[in-house]
Design a protein around this motif. Sequence first.
Motif, PDB file in Angstrom:
ATOM      1  N   ASP A  77       0.438  -2.479 -14.364  1.00 26.14           N
ATOM      2  CA  ASP A  77      -0.720  -1.427 -15.043  1.00 26.14           C
ATOM      3  C   ASP A  77      -2.033  -1.615 -14.580  1.00 26.14           C
ATOM      4  O   ASP A  77      -2.626  -0.186 -15.021  1.00 26.14           O
ATOM      5  CB  ASP A  77      -1.039  -2.633 -16.562  1.00 26.14           C
ATOM      6  CG  ASP A  77       0.187  -2.613 -17.172  1.00 26.14           C
ATOM      7  OD1 ASP A  77       1.420  -1.813 -17.545  1.00 26.14           O
ATOM      8  OD2 ASP A  77       0.355  -3.340 -18.396  1.00 26.14           O
ATOM      9  N   GLU A  78      -2.230  -2.268 -13.482  1.00 24.92           N
ATOM     10  CA  GLU A  78      -3.589  -2.121 -13.342  1.00 24.92           C
ATOM     11  C   GLU A  78      -3.726  -0.674 -12.274  1.00 24.92           C
ATOM     12  O   GLU A  78      -4.637  -0.413 -12.686  1.00 24.92           O
ATOM     13  CB  GLU A  78      -4.230  -2.875 -12.239  1.00 24.92           C
ATOM     14  CG  GLU A  78      -5.067  -3.585 -11.927  1.00 24.92           C
ATOM     15  CD  GLU A  78      -5.165  -4.224 -10.703  1.00 24.92           C
ATOM     16  OE1 GLU A  78      -5.745  -4.023  -9.339  1.00 24.92           O
ATOM     17  OE2 GLU A  78      -4.571  -5.692 -10.013  1.00 24.92           O
ATOM     18  N   PHE A  79      -2.282  -0.658 -11.882  1.00 21.38           N
ATOM     19  CA  PHE A  79      -2.565   0.515 -10.311  1.00 21.38           C
ATOM     20  C   PHE A  79      -2.392   1.054 -11.203  1.00 21.38           C
ATOM     21  O   PHE A  79      -2.574   2.464 -10.963  1.00 21.38           O
ATOM     22  CB  PHE A  79      -1.864   0.309  -9.065  1.00 21.38           C
ATOM     23  CG  PHE A  79      -2.038  -1.050  -8.873  1.00 21.38           C
ATOM     24  CD1 PHE A  79      -3.539  -1.001  -7.350  1.00 21.38           C
ATOM     25  CD2 PHE A  79      -0.145  -1.466  -8.164  1.00 21.38           C
ATOM     26  CE1 PHE A  79      -3.588  -1.728  -6.950  1.00 21.38           C
ATOM     27  CE2 PHE A  79      -0.547  -2.370  -6.991  1.00 21.38           C
ATOM     28  CZ  PHE A  79      -2.495  -2.014  -5.961  1.00 21.38           C
ATOM     29  N   ASP A  80      -1.473   1.322 -12.347  1.00 19.18           N
ATOM     30  CA  ASP A  80      -1.366   2.498 -13.380  1.00 19.18           C
ATOM     31  C   ASP A  80      -3.248   3.665 -13.960  1.00 19.18           C
ATOM     32  O   ASP A  80      -2.945   4.056 -13.966  1.00 19.18           O
ATOM     33  CB  ASP A  80      -0.544   2.547 -14.378  1.00 19.18           C
ATOM     34  CG  ASP A  80       0.904   3.026 -14.025  1.00 19.18           C
ATOM     35  OD1 ASP A  80       0.664   3.402 -13.173  1.00 19.18           O
ATOM     36  OD2 ASP A  80       1.872   1.841 -14.882  1.00 19.18           O
ATOM     37  N   GLU A  81      -4.011   2.353 -13.892  1.00 20.84           N
ATOM     38  CA  GLU A  81      -5.196   2.346 -14.657  1.00 20.84           C
ATOM     39  C   GLU A  81      -6.198   2.950 -13.994  1.00 20.84           C
ATOM     40  O   GLU A  81      -6.762   3.929 -14.692  1.00 20.84           O
ATOM     41  CB  GLU A  81      -5.417   0.858 -14.936  1.00 20.84           C
ATOM     42  CG  GLU A  81      -5.160   0.402 -16.500  1.00 20.84           C
ATOM     43  CD  GLU A  81      -5.211   1.876 -18.045  1.00 20.84           C
ATOM     44  OE1 GLU A  81      -6.438   2.768 -17.579  1.00 20.84           O
ATOM     45  OE2 GLU A  81      -4.719   1.672 -18.556  1.00 20.84           O
ATOM     46  N   GLN A  82      -5.714   2.892 -12.585  1.00 19.38           N
ATOM     47  CA  GLN A  82      -7.055   3.355 -11.411  1.00 19.38           C
ATOM     48  C   GLN A  82      -6.191   4.817 -10.905  1.00 19.38           C
ATOM     49  O   GLN A  82      -7.101   5.430 -10.704  1.00 19.38           O
ATOM     50  CB  GLN A  82      -6.686   2.100 -10.248  1.00 19.38           C
ATOM     51  CG  GLN A  82      -7.669   0.820 -10.263  1.00 19.38           C
ATOM     52  CD  GLN A  82      -7.356   0.259  -9.443  1.00 19.38           C
ATOM     53  OE1 GLN A  82      -6.597  -0.902  -8.701  1.00 19.38           O
ATOM     54  NE2 GLN A  82      -8.524   0.168  -8.219  1.00 19.38           N
ATOM     55  N   TYR A  83      -5.400   5.178 -10.387  1.00 14.11           N
ATOM     56  CA  TYR A  83      -4.461   5.955  -9.958  1.00 14.11           C
ATOM     57  C   TYR A  83      -3.020   6.442 -10.973  1.00 14.11           C
ATOM     58  O   TYR A  83      -2.895   8.129 -10.076  1.00 14.11           O
ATOM     59  CB  TYR A  83      -3.673   5.071  -8.584  1.00 14.11           C
ATOM     60  CG  TYR A  83      -4.434   4.469  -7.714  1.00 14.11           C
ATOM     61  CD1 TYR A  83      -6.068   5.142  -7.150  1.00 14.11           C
ATOM     62  CD2 TYR A  83      -4.247   3.238  -7.518  1.00 14.11           C
ATOM     63  CE1 TYR A  83      -5.942   4.092  -6.565  1.00 14.11           C
ATOM     64  CE2 TYR A  83      -4.321   2.496  -6.909  1.00 14.11           C
ATOM     65  CZ  TYR A  83      -6.332   3.107  -6.437  1.00 14.11           C
ATOM     66  OH  TYR A  83      -7.070   1.951  -5.177  1.00 14.11           O
ATOM     67  N   ARG A  84      -3.299   6.845 -11.822  1.00 16.24           N
ATOM     68  CA  ARG A  84      -2.401   7.666 -12.504  1.00 16.24           C
ATOM     69  C   ARG A  84      -2.561   9.301 -12.680  1.00 16.24           C
ATOM     70  O   ARG A  84      -1.039   9.978 -13.166  1.00 16.24           O
ATOM     71  CB  ARG A  84      -2.035   7.005 -14.175  1.00 16.24           C
ATOM     72  CG  ARG A  84      -3.183   7.626 -15.163  1.00 16.24           C
ATOM     73  CD  ARG A  84      -2.864   6.860 -16.307  1.00 16.24           C
ATOM     74  NE  ARG A  84      -2.089   6.053 -17.099  1.00 16.24           N
ATOM     75  CZ  ARG A  84      -1.642   5.020 -16.973  1.00 16.24           C
ATOM     76  NH1 ARG A  84      -0.382   6.441 -16.972  1.00 16.24           N
ATOM     77  NH2 ARG A  84      -1.370   3.943 -17.638  1.00 16.24           N
ATOM     78  N   ASP A  85      -3.950   9.910 -12.310  1.00 22.03           N
ATOM     79  CA  ASP A  85      -4.271  10.981 -12.508  1.00 22.03           C
ATOM     80  C   ASP A  85      -4.324  11.423 -10.841  1.00 22.03           C
ATOM     81  O   ASP A  85      -4.583  13.144 -10.417  1.00 22.03           O
ATOM     82  CB  ASP A  85      -5.604  11.297 -13.229  1.00 22.03           C
ATOM     83  CG  ASP A  85      -5.270  10.348 -14.351  1.00 22.03           C
ATOM     84  OD1 ASP A  85      -4.579  10.660 -15.049  1.00 22.03           O
ATOM     85  OD2 ASP A  85      -6.467   9.624 -15.314  1.00 22.03           O
TER      86      ASP A  85
END
Length: 223
Positions: free
Chosen positions: A20-28
């Motif tokens: 979840d942390e990495f998704d928030e940082q890098y999903r775009d």
Amino acid sequence: MGLNPTIDQYLLSTCLFIIDEFDEQYRDLERTQLKKIADEKFNEMDICVRVGYPFKQMAHYTVGDSGNRTKSKVNNDIDIDSKDFKIEVKYLKNWRSASGTSSASKNWIVYQEDFDWLLQEISEGKKGKRAFIIGWFNCVERFSQLIQLGEGNGSKPLASERKLCYFPFLRKMTVPTYTTDLVYNYNSAYKPLPVNLIGEADQELDCYFLGNEKDVFHFAIYF
């Protein structure tokens, strides 16, 4: 005496929060941008610290400390002595050669040592106390671009059946199977999968595969 939580129960929630942390940082980010970050900005210690963080002061990190290595066991990256937990962590990334080609950053033997250690510990009664975690950014087309799954060298080797046994979340798309024919089976995610090894009829190794197509980071937890 009542039952206590097992190591996989602790690690399951921890690893999901890391995703979840990495998704928030890098999903775009575009995949090429994510690949550059994965290879240049992260290393094994970054993942170890995140995995060990919920254990706070209970966690002791020994990444890179080769003093405890023996012929039969590898050094453990995270020790939680109060719970008799030992965790080995590997982070998958690519090295880029001078010619500009990418290759897996570690040879297969490094992973085999960790699997052998875990199997030995489980055989000695440590099921639920030991774990091996593999983490990687979902930034390449195929898992085989990050880890050596072939029988030999070359750009398109046949997949090694002995190695594939350790990854029950991979699906073969053709027979015979080349490493380029392996894809994630996301239907197998988030549930315990038995790891059925060749010649190991009575082993008790299990695996969680964590991640979906949209997640920027994946985990495999062996316990």
